[in-house]
Write an enzyme that holds these catalytic residues in place. Structure first.
Site, PDB file in Angstrom:
ATOM      1  N   ASP A  69      -3.440   1.016   9.858  1.00 37.57           N
ATOM      2  CA  ASP A  69      -4.630   1.856  10.000  1.00 37.57           C
ATOM      3  C   ASP A  69      -5.131   1.820  11.441  1.00 37.57           C
ATOM      4  OD1 ASP A  69      -5.886   3.045   7.346  1.00 37.57           O
ATOM      5  OD2 ASP A  69      -4.798   1.228   6.846  1.00 37.57           O
TER       6      ASP A  69
ATOM      7  N   CYS B 159       0.846  -1.200   0.000  1.00 39.28           N
ATOM      8  CA  CYS B 159       0.000   0.000   0.000  1.00 39.28           C
ATOM      9  C   CYS B 159       0.882   1.250   0.000  1.00 39.28           C
ATOM     10  CB  CYS B 159      -0.971  -0.032   1.181  1.00 39.28           C
ATOM     11  SG  CYS B 159      -2.359   1.128   0.997  1.00 39.28           S
TER      12      CYS B 159
END
Length: 308
Positions: free
Chosen positions: A193, A124
């Site tokens: 996250d 990512c």
């Protein structure tokens, strides 16, 4: 000046993306909106601030940096609107300053774990993970990076651009090549996250397969995460909600209409067990996953546990 509804929409549609950038934008939007509420009574002010907080938090349910940023920003003790606004503005400016400084600290701490000649795999687009890689490269370590495409939104393209511009040799691979390529890797570094109280990692979908492949190949996995990405509410057993996004990110809507027996699932995140993680690199230092509770208690505060 951050407009509240514009910022909320940009977070929801991922125009503003990345847990750290989301947190900073939300804090700034709450701060700037609070400045417009000086004429309200104490009761009206509280109602408005809580509604603004709700709007921001509901835009992205998984990235705990968002509710943490909102909760830390909106904390105030005054019952006077003008004084409460001053507290909120100070909270926001402190949070944004600390968030900006966190990346430098993470970079310095994490770079110590990188050896000269290491091949690093990342997934990512994590500013914290990239900070570690860039710091090690600036220290003169001859490293290279293997970056995943990170479907369906291909955040890996952002990562390879940043690494290219920094002069770091980088190879892009499709997500499904992770296990095959892991034999060529020395170290895996990913962002976060959310991190639960037990040290489990919630991150971009596909992170858990990197960690599983790394465990199989006996490669270390480092997680780069600012302290505000730890989730206080998981102390009470609350599960981190996994966001499901639109099928439009995966398949053309017209194509899907032609196949009435097909549905699409598009989870944005997955969960990596703490036993697959060797170390969490934060702005407060490096910790094993088992110390996640200490990070929450010492650096966020248990008074955030019940805040929504």
């Amino acid at each position: 000046m951050y407009d509240l509804m514009d910022t909320a929409e940009k977070i929801r549609t991922m125009e503003i993306r990345g847990a750290g950038r989301i947190a900073v934008a939300a804090s700034a939007a709450l701060r700037d909106h609070a400045r417009t509420l000086s004429s309200l009574s104490a009761e009206e002010f509280e109602k408005s601030i809580n509604e603004v907080a709700r709007i921001l938090v509901e835009t992205r349910p998984t990235a705990v940096s968002l509710p943490n940023a909102v909760a830390l920003t909106k904390k105030h003790s005054s019952r006077n609107a003008t004084e409460a606004i001053a507290e909120i503005v100070a909270n926001s400016e402190r949070f944004i300053k600390n968030a900006n400084e966190a990346l430098d600290k993470i970079g310095r701490v994490g770079a110590r774990r990188i050896r000269d000649g290491d091949v690093i795999m990342t997934h990512c687009n994590s500013h914290a993970a990239i900070a570690i890689i860039k710091t090690a490269f600036k220290q003169g370590k001859k490293i290279s990076v293997i970056a995943t495409e990170s479907r369906p939104r291909r955040q890996g393209f952002i990562t390879i651009r940043e690494l290219n511009d920094a002069g770091i040799p980088t190879t892009l691979i499709v997500d499904s090549a992770v296990r095959l390529v892991m034999k060529d890797v020395d170290l895996v570094i990913v962002g976060a996250d959310s991190i639960a109280v037990n040290g489990a990692l919630v991150n971009k979908i596909g992170t858990s397969q990197l960690a599983l492949a790394a465990r199989e190949a006996r490669k270390n996995v480092l997680v780069a995460a600012e302290t505000y990405k730890f989730s206080p509410n998981t102390i009470l057993g609350q599960m981190v909600e996994i966001e499901d996004r639109s099928s439009n990110e995966v398949i053309d809507p017209d194509m899907l209409k032609e196949m009435p027996n097909v549905k699409v699932r598009n989870p944005a995140f997955d969960i990596t067990p703490p036993e697959y993680i060797d170390l969490i690199i934060t702005d407060a230092g490096a910790f094993p996953p088992a110390m996640a509770y200490m990070v929450i208690k010492e650096y966020l505060g248990l008074d955030l546990v019940d805040l929504k």
